[in-house]
Design a protein around this motif. Structure first.
Motif, PDB file in Angstrom:
ATOM      1  N   SER A  13      63.172  30.414  50.547  1.00 50.09           N
ATOM      2  CA  SER A  13      64.366  29.792  51.113  1.00 50.09           C
ATOM      3  C   SER A  13      65.326  29.288  50.040  1.00 50.09           C
ATOM      4  O   SER A  13      66.485  29.001  50.330  1.00 50.09           O
ATOM      5  N   THR A 107      60.911  28.612  60.565  1.00 52.01           N
ATOM      6  CA  THR A 107      61.653  28.361  61.806  1.00 52.01           C
ATOM      7  C   THR A 107      61.777  26.866  62.059  1.00 52.01           C
ATOM      8  O   THR A 107      62.840  26.373  62.455  1.00 52.01           O
ATOM      9  N   SER A 208      69.319  36.184  60.118  1.00 51.85           N
ATOM     10  CA  SER A 208      68.724  35.472  58.980  1.00 51.85           C
ATOM     11  C   SER A 208      69.758  35.256  57.878  1.00 51.85           C
ATOM     12  O   SER A 208      69.483  34.569  56.900  1.00 51.85           O
ATOM     13  N   GLN A 221      70.553  30.560  62.770  1.00 52.18           N
ATOM     14  CA  GLN A 221      69.807  31.165  61.662  1.00 52.18           C
ATOM     15  C   GLN A 221      68.334  31.260  62.026  1.00 52.18           C
ATOM     16  O   GLN A 221      67.720  30.293  62.491  1.00 52.18           O
ATOM     17  N   SER A 224      63.531  34.335  57.648  1.00 57.03           N
ATOM     18  CA  SER A 224      63.407  35.611  56.946  1.00 57.03           C
ATOM     19  C   SER A 224      62.196  35.541  56.037  1.00 57.03           C
ATOM     20  O   SER A 224      61.802  34.469  55.595  1.00 57.03           O
TER      21      SER A 224
END
Length: 284
Positions: A13, A107, A208, A221, A224
């Motif tokens: 991330s 998530t 994503s 969003q 990913s």
């Protein structure tokens, strides 16, 4: 800082903020996940051809004070994950579980409850919902349609170029258009969503890659993961389905008794199946 059980998703991330060298360090730790190896700063620098200062910058961009704190959390995270799947003999099983762990954790970090409430209210106020998706995302759209229709929402799936063009002639401000593009690279879907927004329809994009999509009302969003688009271990569309489940839950809970009443009308028992079968047999 708290990184949860899976630090790999945390590294991923933050990769967009990293330089090329720092990104190489990130890729090394992602690849080394769940392996027993020498992770001393000197050894890592030698393997990835990076300096100690680059290792420190990488650690700080991941939210740590330095490499020592990072590697402590990294090892702790990997140990926790290993404990949870140690009873499996075949490595395929724990690898899939780890992928699910990553999706769940990422998530969770992306949830915007205020946005979910706005979307839930949006679903109530529109007359029709159009779901845009190409390829695998088109299959996701079909799944979403089934779920929405069973709650009384008038929903249609649009998954090819011709229908996207034709539908633009009947969309108006009373409609909601939801586009699905995990990578954000599906220009057919994104352009059609832009067009619907210009017409005045409400619009939502699940992706994503949220950057550069300010033309829609809501950009949701989704998680990913490395190599997720290849679908070699789990469905590449799982992050979108996961987020849809959450949106579905918010919409259902807003007026649960009424929506469950609508839902229950779509439940067909075995007796009903027999009656329908006999009806078709009689007509034949």
């Amino acid at each position: 800082m708290e990184t949860g059980l899976n630090i790999i998703s945390h590294i991923e991330s933050n990769m967009a903020r990293m330089s090329e060298i720092e990104g190489n360090v990130a890729k090394f730790f992602i690849a080394e996940a769940h392996k027993e190896s020498d992770l001393s700063a000197e050894h890592v620098c030698e393997i990835v051809h990076a300096s100690l200062s680059a290792l420190t910058r990488f650690s700080k961009k991941c939210g740590f004070k330095g490499y020592r704190e990072f590697i402590f959390e990294y090892r702790k995270s990997q140990k926790q994950l290993k404990e949870r799947v140690k009873h499996f003999q075949n490595e395929v099983t724990p690898n899939i579980f780890r992928d699910y762990e990553e999706i769940i954790e990422k998530t969770q970090s992306l949830i915007d409850e205020a946005q979910l409430e706005r979307i839930s209210r949006m679903l109530v106020t529109v007359s029709r919902i159009y779901l845009y998706g190409a390829g695998f995302s088109g299959l996701v759209a079909k799944e979403v349609k089934i779920r929405f229709v069973r709650l009384g929402l008038v929903t249609e799936v649009i998954h090819d170029l011709d229908n996207l063009v034709w539908t633009s002639g009947i969309i108006d401000s009373s409609c909601l258009v939801i586009g699905f593009s995990l990578s954000g690279d599906s220009r057919i879907v994104v352009n059609a969503l832009q067009n619907a927004s210009r017409i005045g329809a409400k619009s939502i994009l699940l992706t994503s890659q949220p950057d550069g999509n300010s033309h829609v009302d809501e950009v949701v969003q989704v998680a990913s993961m490395r190599n997720l688009d290849q679908g070699t271990r789990i469905s590449p569309q799982l992050p979108i389905l996961f987020m849809i489940d959450i949106i579905y839950g918010y919409f259902l809970s807003a007026n649960k008794s009424q929506r469950l009443e609508i839902f229950n009308k779509t439940v067909v028992n075995h007796d009903d199946n027999d009656k329908v079968l006999r009806l078709f047999q009689t007509e034949e």
